[in-house]
Design a protein around this motif. Structure first.
Motif, PDB file in Angstrom:
ATOM      1  N   TRP A 129       4.017 -27.136  58.931  1.00 37.56           N
ATOM      2  CA  TRP A 129       3.643 -27.876  60.149  1.00 37.56           C
ATOM      3  C   TRP A 129       4.473 -27.358  61.325  1.00 37.56           C
ATOM      4  O   TRP A 129       5.162 -28.084  62.014  1.00 37.56           O
ATOM      5  N   GLU A 130       4.358 -26.046  61.559  1.00 37.98           N
ATOM      6  CA  GLU A 130       5.263 -25.321  62.452  1.00 37.98           C
ATOM      7  C   GLU A 130       4.902 -25.411  63.930  1.00 37.98           C
ATOM      8  O   GLU A 130       5.702 -25.064  64.797  1.00 37.98           O
ATOM      9  N   ILE A 131       3.689 -25.859  64.248  1.00 38.87           N
ATOM     10  CA  ILE A 131       3.247 -25.937  65.642  1.00 38.87           C
ATOM     11  C   ILE A 131       3.457 -27.363  66.149  1.00 38.87           C
ATOM     12  O   ILE A 131       2.996 -28.320  65.531  1.00 38.87           O
ATOM     13  N   ARG A 132       4.152 -27.480  67.281  1.00 39.31           N
ATOM     14  CA  ARG A 132       4.367 -28.805  67.869  1.00 39.31           C
ATOM     15  C   ARG A 132       3.611 -28.913  69.183  1.00 39.31           C
ATOM     16  O   ARG A 132       3.573 -27.967  69.958  1.00 39.31           O
ATOM     17  N   THR A 133       3.013 -30.076  69.417  1.00 38.02           N
ATOM     18  CA  THR A 133       2.194 -30.266  70.604  1.00 38.02           C
ATOM     19  C   THR A 133       2.540 -31.576  71.306  1.00 38.02           C
ATOM     20  O   THR A 133       3.134 -32.480  70.718  1.00 38.02           O
ATOM     21  N   ARG A 134       2.130 -31.640  72.552  1.00 41.33           N
ATOM     22  CA  ARG A 134       2.270 -32.865  73.344  1.00 41.33           C
ATOM     23  C   ARG A 134       1.014 -33.036  74.184  1.00 41.33           C
ATOM     24  O   ARG A 134       0.553 -32.091  74.811  1.00 41.33           O
ATOM     25  N   ASN A 135       0.460 -34.252  74.187  1.00 42.03           N
ATOM     26  CA  ASN A 135      -0.740 -34.566  74.963  1.00 42.03           C
ATOM     27  C   ASN A 135      -1.900 -33.651  74.574  1.00 42.03           C
ATOM     28  O   ASN A 135      -2.482 -32.952  75.396  1.00 42.03           O
ATOM     29  N   THR A 136      -2.240 -33.675  73.286  1.00 43.71           N
ATOM     30  CA  THR A 136      -3.341 -32.871  72.763  1.00 43.71           C
ATOM     31  C   THR A 136      -4.669 -33.596  72.987  1.00 43.71           C
ATOM     32  O   THR A 136      -4.780 -34.788  72.726  1.00 43.71           O
ATOM     33  N   VAL A 137      -5.681 -32.860  73.469  1.00 44.69           N
ATOM     34  CA  VAL A 137      -7.009 -33.439  73.694  1.00 44.69           C
ATOM     35  C   VAL A 137      -8.068 -32.484  73.135  1.00 44.69           C
ATOM     36  O   VAL A 137      -8.087 -31.303  73.474  1.00 44.69           O
ATOM     37  N   LEU A 138      -8.932 -33.009  72.271  1.00 41.28           N
ATOM     38  CA  LEU A 138     -10.018 -32.234  71.689  1.00 41.28           C
ATOM     39  C   LEU A 138     -11.337 -32.939  71.960  1.00 41.28           C
ATOM     40  O   LEU A 138     -11.449 -34.145  71.756  1.00 41.28           O
TER      41      LEU A 138
END
Length: 238
Positions: A129-138
């Protein structure tokens, strides 16, 4: 999932995102037509990711996020004849998240030939789980996979009443997904999606995305993303 646009927090009108820095790589014409924007900083790869205007296929081993919400919205599109239209999608948002590998695939016609732009992020470890995100919208047109929600889960809430991100003062931003009133909505404290294969009409991570690796390639013909591996272990806390 088979499910529609208004401004989002920290974004200019019509879902566009301003970048402080930009990077152009691979085939410029294909990138411009694909509508992919990014901003990169030194050190660990830090990117603001934006994919718009045309659908993009994607796969991921797992996506885990906190303060999850979803709502049915109408996403403006441009028809093949150049006229304006719209498509109904399920817009999903996370305040903070971790992703276990991500691949985006978009096909484009250039000079009568089909090319595929492949963007892959992360490592090859299905348990990192190496990718970190903030405020993701799909904005999802369709997707298959396994969904697990936890904490307090509310189904069929008013889409305009869901909450994801907070403002600088610590208060939840009202209607962060830009949903019309009385549209179907979902709210959950946590959500985890495993082995997702789907198509997104719009894909944005304007807050922050950090990944140990990003690879961009242009391939002749129609090339899909590889099937997502089953995740192992637990994602931890975003």
């Amino acid at each position: 999932m088979n499910p529609p646009d208004s401004p989002r927090p920290d974004s200019p009108p019509e879902g566009r995102t301003h970048w402080r820095r930009s990077l152009a790589v691979a085939v410029p014409a294909l990138l411009a037509a694909g509508g992919i924007g990014s901003a990169m900083a030194t050190g660990a790869l830090a990117v603001g990711l934006q994919v718009q205007d045309q659908p993009v296929d994607f796969t991921t081993s797992s996506l885990y996020g906190t303060q999850y919400a979803a709502a049915v919205v109408d996403q403006p599109t441009v028809r093949p004849d150049g006229t304006a239209g719209s498509v109904r999608v399920l817009r999903m948002g996370f305040a903070d998240g971790v992703i276990n590998g991500l691949c985006l695939s978009r096909r484009q016609q250039i000079a009568g030939a089909t090319y595929t732009l492949l963007l892959t992020l992360g490592d090859d470890d299905p348990g990192s789980w190496e990718i970190r995100t903030r405020n993701t919208v799909l904005d999802l047109k369709n997707a298959t996979g396994v969904l697990d929600m936890d904490g307090v889960v509310d189904l069929n809430v008013n889409g305009a009443d869901v909450r994801t991100v907070k403002d600088a003062g610590g208060a939840f931003v009202p209607n962060p997904l830009g949903a019309p009133q009385h549209r179907f909505g979902i709210q959950a404290r946590y959500a985890k999606f495993d082995r997702i294969t789907g198509t997104a009409q719009d894909f944005q991570i304007p807050g922050l995305l950090t990944t140990p690796r990003l690879k961009l390639s242009v391939k002749p013909g129609s090339v899909p993303c590889p099937p997502p591996a089953a995740p192992t272990g637990t994602p931890g806390t975003p």
